[in-house]
Scaffold this motif. Structure first.
Motif, PDB file in Angstrom:
ATOM      1  N   HIS A  54      -8.530  -7.918   9.775  1.00  0.00           N
ATOM      2  CA  HIS A  54      -8.457  -6.666  10.540  1.00  0.00           C
ATOM      3  C   HIS A  54      -9.479  -5.631  10.073  1.00  0.00           C
ATOM      4  O   HIS A  54     -10.262  -5.126  10.897  1.00  0.00           O
ATOM      5  CB  HIS A  54      -7.036  -6.090  10.491  1.00  0.00           C
ATOM      6  N   PRO A  55      -9.530  -5.269   8.770  1.00  0.00           N
ATOM      7  CA  PRO A  55     -10.526  -4.266   8.381  1.00  0.00           C
ATOM      8  C   PRO A  55     -11.957  -4.719   8.625  1.00  0.00           C
ATOM      9  O   PRO A  55     -12.826  -3.887   8.927  1.00  0.00           O
ATOM     10  CB  PRO A  55     -10.254  -4.038   6.890  1.00  0.00           C
ATOM     11  N   ILE A 114      -7.833   4.595  12.375  1.00  0.00           N
ATOM     12  CA  ILE A 114      -8.452   4.008  11.197  1.00  0.00           C
ATOM     13  C   ILE A 114      -9.918   4.425  11.259  1.00  0.00           C
ATOM     14  O   ILE A 114     -10.660   4.017  12.158  1.00  0.00           O
ATOM     15  CB  ILE A 114      -8.258   2.482  11.124  1.00  0.00           C
ATOM     16  N   GLY A 115     -10.337   5.294  10.353  1.00  0.00           N
ATOM     17  CA  GLY A 115     -11.614   5.970  10.526  1.00  0.00           C
ATOM     18  C   GLY A 115     -11.549   6.748  11.834  1.00  0.00           C
ATOM     19  O   GLY A 115     -10.545   7.406  12.132  1.00  0.00           O
ATOM     20  N   PRO A 116     -12.596   6.658  12.678  1.00  0.00           N
ATOM     21  CA  PRO A 116     -12.574   7.388  13.946  1.00  0.00           C
ATOM     22  C   PRO A 116     -11.990   6.579  15.098  1.00  0.00           C
ATOM     23  O   PRO A 116     -11.995   7.048  16.235  1.00  0.00           O
ATOM     24  CB  PRO A 116     -14.067   7.649  14.183  1.00  0.00           C
ATOM     25  N   LEU A 117     -11.488   5.361  14.831  1.00  0.00           N
ATOM     26  CA  LEU A 117     -11.002   4.486  15.891  1.00  0.00           C
ATOM     27  C   LEU A 117      -9.485   4.610  16.053  1.00  0.00           C
ATOM     28  O   LEU A 117      -8.751   4.655  15.058  1.00  0.00           O
ATOM     29  CB  LEU A 117     -11.352   3.024  15.592  1.00  0.00           C
ATOM     30  N   ALA A 171      -4.996  -6.868  -0.226  1.00  0.00           N
ATOM     31  CA  ALA A 171      -6.163  -7.597   0.270  1.00  0.00           C
ATOM     32  C   ALA A 171      -7.329  -6.651   0.508  1.00  0.00           C
ATOM     33  O   ALA A 171      -8.491  -6.989   0.254  1.00  0.00           O
ATOM     34  CB  ALA A 171      -5.809  -8.339   1.556  1.00  0.00           C
ATOM     35  N   MET A 172      -7.038  -5.450   0.987  1.00  0.00           N
ATOM     36  CA  MET A 172      -8.091  -4.469   1.231  1.00  0.00           C
ATOM     37  C   MET A 172      -8.712  -4.005  -0.079  1.00  0.00           C
ATOM     38  O   MET A 172      -9.935  -3.795  -0.164  1.00  0.00           O
ATOM     39  CB  MET A 172      -7.505  -3.276   1.996  1.00  0.00           C
ATOM     40  N   LEU A 173      -7.903  -3.855  -1.117  1.00  0.00           N
ATOM     41  CA  LEU A 173      -8.455  -3.481  -2.428  1.00  0.00           C
ATOM     42  C   LEU A 173      -9.454  -4.520  -2.921  1.00  0.00           C
ATOM     43  O   LEU A 173     -10.428  -4.191  -3.599  1.00  0.00           O
ATOM     44  CB  LEU A 173      -7.325  -3.326  -3.453  1.00  0.00           C
ATOM     45  N   ALA A 174      -9.212  -5.780  -2.577  1.00  0.00           N
ATOM     46  CA  ALA A 174     -10.094  -6.861  -3.030  1.00  0.00           C
ATOM     47  C   ALA A 174     -11.340  -7.008  -2.171  1.00  0.00           C
ATOM     48  O   ALA A 174     -12.323  -7.619  -2.603  1.00  0.00           O
ATOM     49  CB  ALA A 174      -9.320  -8.189  -3.031  1.00  0.00           C
ATOM     50  N   LEU A 175     -11.324  -6.448  -0.962  1.00  0.00           N
ATOM     51  CA  LEU A 175     -12.396  -6.725  -0.009  1.00  0.00           C
ATOM     52  C   LEU A 175     -13.755  -6.244  -0.493  1.00  0.00           C
ATOM     53  O   LEU A 175     -14.745  -6.976  -0.419  1.00  0.00           O
ATOM     54  CB  LEU A 175     -12.053  -6.078   1.339  1.00  0.00           C
ATOM     55  N   ARG A 181      -3.553  -5.177  15.704  1.00  0.00           N
ATOM     56  CA  ARG A 181      -4.513  -5.076  14.616  1.00  0.00           C
ATOM     57  C   ARG A 181      -5.717  -6.009  14.790  1.00  0.00           C
ATOM     58  O   ARG A 181      -6.824  -5.660  14.394  1.00  0.00           O
ATOM     59  CB  ARG A 181      -3.826  -5.354  13.257  1.00  0.00           C
ATOM     60  N   ILE A 182      -5.525  -7.177  15.384  1.00  0.00           N
ATOM     61  CA  ILE A 182      -6.645  -8.112  15.541  1.00  0.00           C
ATOM     62  C   ILE A 182      -7.271  -8.013  16.935  1.00  0.00           C
ATOM     63  O   ILE A 182      -8.457  -7.707  17.085  1.00  0.00           O
ATOM     64  CB  ILE A 182      -6.187  -9.568  15.280  1.00  0.00           C
TER      65      ILE A 182
END
Length: 287
Positions: free
Chosen positions: A260-261, A127-130, A223-227, A148-149
């Protein structure tokens, strides 16, 4: 530029006539390559000095291919890849509009409904560079907690971005996951990093890019779209619900899926996101 052009030519088996730099993202560099017949490609390339991310483009290429096998999937095609380079079809973005948003909602629902064999994936993720642990599991609460957490909570604490009290608050969410998760859902075919910057609007919907694709909970993408905000998000969700109605209580679970994000953002960008993590954890516990 010459080495990028040579790598793209080798990966695609086609002559490259021009390469233009588009800047950088994290540790990799971005380019627009043009083939001899005028076809444009979007290219990511790791510089020679970048280390420890040899599986980065493999994960993205496999994830895009997997997402692309769902009906009407809104992802770019992979033109070629190796450990240092990824070439994709070029996506020309359009202004967002309500009709495109509705179409995107239907596309996203269809992609999710294509399903997955388990929560996780058969490839190591990023996720990205992680790094992202995609070891398959059968139960979502266990998958979300362990993969994830907790890994990003530990990383954020180790870098001093979260205090011991902060960690204990997030751990309360982990301890309550069986209660907070809602009714069990089958694994969905999700993008996994679907913030608004990864949505490229088209006249007839949207194309989604930079996935952290895996079998996950479908509410995570919404949920990510709303973040960080998405134009016409209500239209997207309404159309999604028409195709694949969300489970009871989904609105109350939005903070749970945003945790998580946000922890990933703390790991990448530091304590600037600490307050959002704490507020989101408290909101998740209020279900």
């Amino acid at each position: 530029m010459g080495s990028v052009a040579a790598r793209v030519a080798e990966l695609t088996g086609r002559e490259v006539s021009a390469v233009a730099s588009l800047g950088a993202s994290h540790e990799w560099r971005l380019y627009r390559a043009e083939l001899a017949d005028g076809t444009p490609l979007f290219v990511k390339a790791l510089p020679e000095e970048a280390r420890g991310m040899d599986g980065l483009f493999r994960a993205e290429a496999l994830g895009l291919d997997w997402l692309g096998r769902s009906f009407g999937s809104p992802v770019p095609e992979v033109a070629g890849w190796d450990d240092r380079t990824l070439a994709l079809t070029w996506v020309e973005e359009r202004p967002p509009g309500p009709e495109a948003a509705e179409r995107f909602g239907h596309q996203l629902a269809a992609m999710h409904l294509a399903g997955a064999d388990a929560f996780g994936a058969s490839w190591d993720g990023y996720i990205g560079p992680l790094p992202l642990d995609n070891t398959p599991r059968s139960a979502w609460p266990e998958f979300y907690a362990e993969q994830r957490i907790l890994p990003y909570l530990r990383r954020a604490a180790d870098r001093g971005a979260l205090t011991p009290a902060d960690v204990r608050l997030v751990e309360k969410v982990v301890d309550a996951l069986d209660h907070l998760a809602g009714d069990p859902e089958p694994p969905a075919r999700i993008h996994g990093d679907l913030w608004s910057g990864n949505v490229m609007w088209q006249d007839d919907g949207a194309t989604v890019v930079d996935p952290a694709a895996h079998g996950g909970h479908r509410e995570a993408d919404l949920a990510m779209l709303a973040l960080f905000g998405l134009p016409y998000l209500d239209r997207v969700r309404d159309a999604y619900n028409d195709t694949a109605p969300l489970g009871a209580g989904w609105r109350a679970r939005v903070p749970l899926h945003q945790l998580h994000p946000l922890l990933v953002h703390v790991c990448l960008f530091g304590a600037a996101y600490r307050t959002m993590v704490l507020e989101t954890a408290r909101a998740a516990l209020r279900v």
